[in-house]
Write an enzyme that holds these catalytic residues in place. Structure first.
Site, PDB file in Angstrom:
ATOM      1  N   ILE C   8       0.848  -1.198   0.000  1.00  0.00           N
ATOM      2  CA  ILE C   8       0.000   0.000   0.000  1.00  0.00           C
ATOM      3  C   ILE C   8       0.884   1.249   0.000  1.00  0.00           C
ATOM      4  CG2 ILE C   8      -1.716   1.303   1.327  1.00  0.00           C
ATOM      5  CD1 ILE C   8      -2.472  -1.541   2.567  1.00  0.00           C
ATOM      6  N   ALA C   9       1.853   1.277   0.900  1.00  0.00           N
ATOM      7  CA  ALA C   9       2.692   2.475   1.045  1.00  0.00           C
ATOM      8  C   ALA C   9       3.525   2.729  -0.212  1.00  0.00           C
ATOM      9  CB  ALA C   9       3.603   2.318   2.266  1.00  0.00           C
ATOM     10  N   ARG C  57      -6.801  -4.593  20.189  1.00  0.00           N
ATOM     11  CA  ARG C  57      -8.262  -4.681  20.235  1.00  0.00           C
ATOM     12  C   ARG C  57      -8.805  -3.324  20.668  1.00  0.00           C
ATOM     13  NH1 ARG C  57      -9.581 -10.383  22.951  1.00  0.00           N
ATOM     14  NH2 ARG C  57      -8.430 -11.675  21.467  1.00  0.00           N
ATOM     15  N   SER C  90     -11.812  -5.485  11.926  1.00  0.00           N
ATOM     16  CA  SER C  90     -11.236  -4.429  11.091  1.00  0.00           C
ATOM     17  C   SER C  90     -12.200  -4.062   9.974  1.00  0.00           C
ATOM     18  CB  SER C  90      -9.922  -4.919  10.482  1.00  0.00           C
ATOM     19  OG  SER C  90      -9.091  -5.495  11.464  1.00  0.00           O
ATOM     20  N   ILE C 111      -5.667 -15.263   9.566  1.00  0.00           N
ATOM     21  CA  ILE C 111      -5.201 -16.606   9.236  1.00  0.00           C
ATOM     22  C   ILE C 111      -6.345 -17.584   9.037  1.00  0.00           C
ATOM     23  CG2 ILE C 111      -3.032 -16.179  10.464  1.00  0.00           C
ATOM     24  CD1 ILE C 111      -3.961 -18.125  12.583  1.00  0.00           C
ATOM     25  N   ASP C 112      -7.533 -17.265   9.551  1.00  0.00           N
ATOM     26  CA  ASP C 112      -8.649 -18.223   9.513  1.00  0.00           C
ATOM     27  C   ASP C 112      -9.307 -18.359   8.138  1.00  0.00           C
ATOM     28  OD1 ASP C 112      -8.238 -18.643  12.164  1.00  0.00           O
ATOM     29  OD2 ASP C 112     -10.128 -17.803  12.840  1.00  0.00           O
ATOM     30  N   ARG C 147       0.475 -44.206  17.927  1.00  0.00           N
ATOM     31  CA  ARG C 147      -0.473 -43.427  18.708  1.00  0.00           C
ATOM     32  C   ARG C 147      -1.539 -42.772  17.852  1.00  0.00           C
ATOM     33  NH1 ARG C 147       3.556 -40.566  22.666  1.00  0.00           N
ATOM     34  NH2 ARG C 147       3.997 -42.307  24.053  1.00  0.00           N
ATOM     35  N   ALA C 171      -4.369 -36.692   6.892  1.00  0.00           N
ATOM     36  CA  ALA C 171      -5.094 -37.004   8.122  1.00  0.00           C
ATOM     37  C   ALA C 171      -6.063 -38.168   7.929  1.00  0.00           C
ATOM     38  CB  ALA C 171      -5.870 -35.772   8.596  1.00  0.00           C
ATOM     39  N   GLU C 207     -10.888 -25.670  15.769  1.00  0.00           N
ATOM     40  CA  GLU C 207     -11.218 -25.263  17.132  1.00  0.00           C
ATOM     41  C   GLU C 207     -12.699 -24.893  17.290  1.00  0.00           C
ATOM     42  OE1 GLU C 207      -9.314 -20.829  16.622  1.00  0.00           O
ATOM     43  OE2 GLU C 207      -9.634 -21.519  18.649  1.00  0.00           O
TER      44      GLU C 207
END
Lengths: 305, 305, 305, 305
Positions: C8-9, C57, C90, C111-112, C147, C171, C207
């Site tokens: 941007i800059a 925040r 934002s 990141i989500d 495991r 997975a 999550e």
């Protein structure tokens, strides 16, 4: 590569088919170096670079006689369709087999990203990130030592790696085969930057343009830059594949099997505009070319110092 | 480098001293490019490659007149002692200043590990791991394509990088300046391995012996190997430092300040037998040489295929 | 983030505009923590994680009074348009400013990957690769120790990270908020695999579904699995950005400036079907939702053991 | 681990011996899960995390009867000596076999570095660098968001990982089981730093002290820190081993074979003061403890902000 092999084999097995692996590409095909794959053979290979099926050059496959020998072998093993992963040579082999009536599908797997019919090839994202690792390190040295580095990245026919790695590394110039370049203008920019207080520079050069050594020689004719020429070369191949490459390979392999199950064939698999596509492999190779997104060079010009 | 700068500056400030940074090495010293460092200037730099104080060659510092100009500058800024981080050239500069009576301490910072008075230099572990990343990737390609790779790593006077990276990569041969080598024996071993089923090979070569291209040419006289020559070069420099290098740099910098506070000086800092040591810098440079642990070559011979 | 700030800059400066940075998000906006950016401030930041403008925040920005205070500050500095990089919060701030008539453009940076109006957000590819690094290592342990690992990755509202990282890691199950899941079926599959000779398993859990610990507790009700629960958490944030993220951020930032120069505004920037797009920010937030490509879960089911 | 397996097997074969691998540790030993290793089995494994011989807990091996069953199996396969790679449990197993007269040598392989008789264990350097990757990323977030992070790293009985990773990451505090800690003093330091302009903090905590969540709770009693607790956990295991670990493992394995060939046995292999050493395994376990270099905590205090 391994992620695509895994995807083809596992997707086929899930559909109730048998999957066979052919070692050493078309050379192994003709020699009958063919073996059934089990699901456990595929365990863990998604994380590994290289290919568990090996790779080999085999120019002899340009001969029709040799192609027909390959088809004989496939029939002997009871194989109904062939999925080929690779670049230009692999695709042309698959095209020939399709022309002889043997159902062959091509999956684009080459780091150069120069395959028609797809926006991205398997291996490209990994190679770009590997080149970027090197460029980030070179930037450390360039900044500390006030040097100009000319770094040659892979890309004989296409500037894709140079563009993506160059934009990512914040290169001062990106030189690609798709567009003319002006070494004097690059030299002038470096000199101007020095006056403005930036003493180092990074030039990313696609190997298809010229060698880093030749570029450095030409650049040095326009000034005294304390420049260094680096060829990344084979260091860009191999290594743990990125997530993007693994997802792409998984989707390609799964999609190829899906199309074969639907009775389709003689196809080139690809991703275009973020969607899986399959186009006629003969038409794709004869009538289309890979299109590099050269607008990244313009973006880079606006974002450099 | 940055980890050592941080350690010297922070340790000095913790002891109540002021710390100054000199940009561009001895060139900046003579030019008076000197500025006080604050604790917050050091924040986060431990994770970054390169050096925030820049680096520059300055052969003029070999002249006594120029050395005395440097000492003038140090006095002008009220500086009582100088800690120099670097390799051979930096050490000799520190030695000269010590000979003129200005307290100067050397901290070994060079990727080649070729400094006397220490078993390990700052930057060596990072460079070895960076070279190893490349060698692991090259091994992927060598295995997939049945190729012989001759890879030249850094090390003009010392084979340390070649030995550590070579053992770590499981090289078929490691060629170093400290020992004679026998190209025919290496060629014979590759041929023997082929008979036993191993089609690929990795030869790690220290740059001090010869170039990868020259080695390849000589090797090819003994057989047809589908060999490739790779020079890692500048790609081995820079990058996020490893934990070992950061800990070593932190301990070195802290130790240098401790010794200066005790009134000691004209020292070369090092780690020997896992213990911090400080030896007279003049004696160390004049009468001692770095000793490479060549036994790693023997270990490698017993562990290869 | 830094790559977008730089884009941007720099793009603005190249077009002859002045660029200002606002520290600490909307909190700094209201407080007037605003400073002009120079081109050299942007040097090297493309390679660094985090953000040079800090982040904070600021729930108070939901109040109209506070929003108008922010606009006052922008006017005081002579700023004509605001580009906001971030996620949901934002974007809503940018929407409010647009509703008050101040030209504000949103660039998707979270990141989500859960922002409407774009297929991909800045930071997503880096986070997926970081999660994948951890999953690859966990797979090493799972394989060596037989495991079952339940690994919770980020993604409160969207399963994108779980899907991409899960497919990439091979997975055995991927559990996402977009689709129902059947813990008993997963347990049965693990038991079946054991009979077929695969003793380890990897379950990747978003999550947003539940915690890894809760999932493990439920899973253990169906058998004795020697299972372990791992929450990757904050470890997925930060770090050197990948090439894909840097290119995306560079294109987004450059494109935002281009649109502002054309007199457009109140937009949400995005990439859709591999093309840059800009949609009305108010309409985008009010009437659209991010769509996760859940077909990756189906692909994964066909490709697992 | 794999590097050590490779070293033992290859060094033994080079000396003309046969090498056997035992799957699943002592459980596999007693069950006779034993197979001869070929040189090509070792190809490429040096670069891979985990262990090709798998690992398993087997508390039953504490019983003499079971130990003797293990020795029976070894005799059945004609095995003369056993090299065990691992931590505390593995060593005690080797000690028992030695007490029964079966020549057993221990190689220290555990990420915690808590084995007596050696300064460094195999896996420690890799684990420290993996933890450091995470800490560097967390530092990015801490700096951008002005947060306090409490990060728990592995180390039940020893603070080695916390010390090395903490110094490398420039931690504000390192809390280890070897020394008392003062949470109030840490809280006061964070508050003081805030006044001096540093808004973020990183506390590295060894798991042997308490959990990150507990530490955060206690810390929060002394102020409002916007703190976060992170447990790195299993993410620290596995992954491509570092050069230092591969060289160490190669030397340990080769040295173990050398000693066995000289007729020695019942030994614990180690590196002390940068030299390979071998001490009586029974004496080492009964009469010695691992000594953590706690001076790194003092260094860190002098180098932090």
């Amino acid at each position: 590569m391994n992620a695509a092999i895994r995807a083809i084999a596992r997707s086929a097995m899930t559909a109730g088919l048998e999957a066979y692996g052919i070692n050493y590409g078309f050379a192994g095909l003709v020699a009958g170096d063919i073996h059934q794959l089990s699901s456990s053979d595929m365990d863990g290979i998604i994380a590994r670079g290289g290919t568990i099926l090996y790779s080999a050059r085999f120019p002899e496959f340009a001969e029709e006689k040799v192609q027909l020998q390959g088809i004989e072998q496939l029939k002997k093993f009871g194989i109904d369709a062939l999925v080929v992963i690779g670049g230009d040579g692999s695709y042309h082999g698959a095209e020939r087999l399709s022309q002889h009536g043997f159902n062959s599908v091509g999956i684009p797997g080459t780091i150069d990203n120069d395959i028609p019919g797809t926006d991205f090839t398997i291996g490209f994202d990994t190679a770009v990130n590997t080149a970027l690792d090197a460029l980030d390190r070179i930037n450390d040295t360039a900044t500390s030592h006030q040097r100009v580095f000319v770094v040659e990245v892979m890309g004989r026919g296409a500037g894709d790696i140079a563009l993506w790695a160059g934009v990512s590394a914040g290169a001062d110039a990106i030189v690609i085969p798709e567009r003319d370049y002006d070494i004097k203008a690059i030299a002038d920019k470096i000199k101007l930057n020095r006056k403005k207080g930036k003493d180092h520079a990074l030039i990313v050069l696609a190997e298809g343009v010229m060698s880093a050594a030749d570029f450095k020689t030409k650049l040095d004719q326009y000034g005294s830059f304390d420049s260094r020429a680096i060829t990344l070369g084979h260091v860009q191949r191999g290594g743990r594949p990125t997530a993007k490459d693994r997802v792409l390979a998984s989707r390609f392999g799964d999609y190829a099997v899906k199309l074969l199950l639907e009775g389709k064939g003689s196809l080139a698999i690809g991703i275009r505009d973020n969607k899986l596509v399959a186009t006629d492999i003969i038409d794709t190779l004869e009538n289309h070319k890979h299109i590099t997104d050269v607008s990244l060079q313009d973006v880079n010009k606006r974002l450099r110092f």
